[in-house]
Write a protein that holds these residues in place. Structure first.
Motif, PDB file in Angstrom:
ATOM      1  N   ARG A  96      40.409  -4.510 -86.152  1.00  0.00           N
ATOM      2  CA  ARG A  96      40.213  -3.431 -87.138  1.00  0.00           C
ATOM      3  C   ARG A  96      38.768  -2.944 -87.124  1.00  0.00           C
ATOM      4  NH1 ARG A  96      43.551  -6.705 -90.535  1.00  0.00           N
ATOM      5  NH2 ARG A  96      45.626  -5.793 -90.608  1.00  0.00           N
ATOM      6  N   HIS A  97      37.842  -3.883 -87.077  1.00  0.00           N
ATOM      7  CA  HIS A  97      36.416  -3.540 -87.019  1.00  0.00           C
ATOM      8  C   HIS A  97      36.123  -2.743 -85.738  1.00  0.00           C
ATOM      9  CE1 HIS A  97      32.103  -3.881 -87.491  1.00  0.00           C
ATOM     10  NE2 HIS A  97      32.046  -4.309 -86.238  1.00  0.00           N
TER      11      HIS A  97
ATOM     12  N   VAL B   5      48.959  -1.564 -80.181  1.00  0.00           N
ATOM     13  CA  VAL B   5      48.365  -2.451 -81.180  1.00  0.00           C
ATOM     14  C   VAL B   5      48.976  -2.148 -82.545  1.00  0.00           C
ATOM     15  CG1 VAL B   5      46.216  -3.201 -82.259  1.00  0.00           C
ATOM     16  CG2 VAL B   5      46.218  -2.477 -79.871  1.00  0.00           C
ATOM     17  N   ASP B   6      49.622  -3.132 -83.135  1.00  0.00           N
ATOM     18  CA  ASP B   6      50.191  -3.012 -84.474  1.00  0.00           C
ATOM     19  C   ASP B   6      49.447  -3.993 -85.382  1.00  0.00           C
ATOM     20  OD1 ASP B   6      51.640  -3.018 -86.828  1.00  0.00           O
ATOM     21  OD2 ASP B   6      53.576  -3.397 -85.867  1.00  0.00           O
ATOM     22  N   LEU B   7      48.366  -3.519 -85.997  1.00  0.00           N
ATOM     23  CA  LEU B   7      47.554  -4.399 -86.827  1.00  0.00           C
ATOM     24  C   LEU B   7      48.209  -4.706 -88.167  1.00  0.00           C
ATOM     25  CD1 LEU B   7      43.992  -3.025 -86.073  1.00  0.00           C
ATOM     26  CD2 LEU B   7      45.086  -5.086 -85.183  1.00  0.00           C
TER      27      LEU B   7
ATOM     28  N   GLU C 109      34.733   1.230 -85.365  1.00  0.00           N
ATOM     29  CA  GLU C 109      33.552   1.564 -84.561  1.00  0.00           C
ATOM     30  C   GLU C 109      33.919   2.528 -83.429  1.00  0.00           C
ATOM     31  OE1 GLU C 109      30.293   0.537 -85.006  1.00  0.00           O
ATOM     32  OE2 GLU C 109      30.995  -0.268 -86.922  1.00  0.00           O
ATOM     33  N   ARG C 110      35.036   2.257 -82.769  1.00  0.00           N
ATOM     34  CA  ARG C 110      35.497   3.111 -81.679  1.00  0.00           C
ATOM     35  C   ARG C 110      35.773   4.522 -82.175  1.00  0.00           C
ATOM     36  NH1 ARG C 110      41.111   1.696 -80.724  1.00  0.00           N
ATOM     37  NH2 ARG C 110      41.221   2.959 -82.591  1.00  0.00           N
ATOM     38  N   ASP C 111      36.473   4.631 -83.315  1.00  0.00           N
ATOM     39  CA  ASP C 111      36.817   5.947 -83.850  1.00  0.00           C
ATOM     40  C   ASP C 111      35.579   6.714 -84.305  1.00  0.00           C
ATOM     41  OD1 ASP C 111      39.456   5.421 -83.303  1.00  0.00           O
ATOM     42  OD2 ASP C 111      39.981   4.937 -85.377  1.00  0.00           O
TER      43      ASP C 111
ATOM     44  N   THR D 168      41.682 -12.339 -85.502  1.00  0.00           N
ATOM     45  CA  THR D 168      41.707 -11.369 -84.413  1.00  0.00           C
ATOM     46  C   THR D 168      42.059  -9.992 -84.945  1.00  0.00           C
ATOM     47  OG1 THR D 168      42.383 -13.127 -82.905  1.00  0.00           O
ATOM     48  CG2 THR D 168      42.703 -10.859 -82.149  1.00  0.00           C
ATOM     49  N   GLN D 169      42.982  -9.927 -85.883  1.00  0.00           N
ATOM     50  CA  GLN D 169      43.331  -8.651 -86.515  1.00  0.00           C
ATOM     51  C   GLN D 169      42.106  -8.036 -87.175  1.00  0.00           C
ATOM     52  OE1 GLN D 169      46.900  -8.650 -89.004  1.00  0.00           O
ATOM     53  NE2 GLN D 169      47.529 -10.514 -87.955  1.00  0.00           N
TER      54      GLN D 169
END
Length: 55
Positions: free
Chosen positions: A40-41, A9-11, A45-47, A35-36
């Motif tokens: 990012r959101h 993933v390259d945001l 949240e994942r991190d 979508t980017q």
């Protein structure tokens, strides 16, 4: 099987690397700015929930 690694993933550039598609090819897929933003959101949240996750 669907699997997307962080490195796929390259945001910054809005590109996803999809590996091993039909005929075993890799593809770069552009994503819309909305979508980017959503990705990012999700990443934040994942991190927060899994700070040491590799995938």
């Amino acid at each position: 099987m669907v699997r997307l690694d962080r490195s796929d993933v390259d945001l910054s550039n809005g590109i996803l690397l999809v590996r091993k598609t039909k005929f075993r090819k890799d593809r770069l897929v552009p994503v819309h700015t909305t979508t980017q933003t959503a990705l990012r959101h999700y990443a934040r949240e994942r991190d927060a929930a899994f700070p040491r996750s590799k995938d």
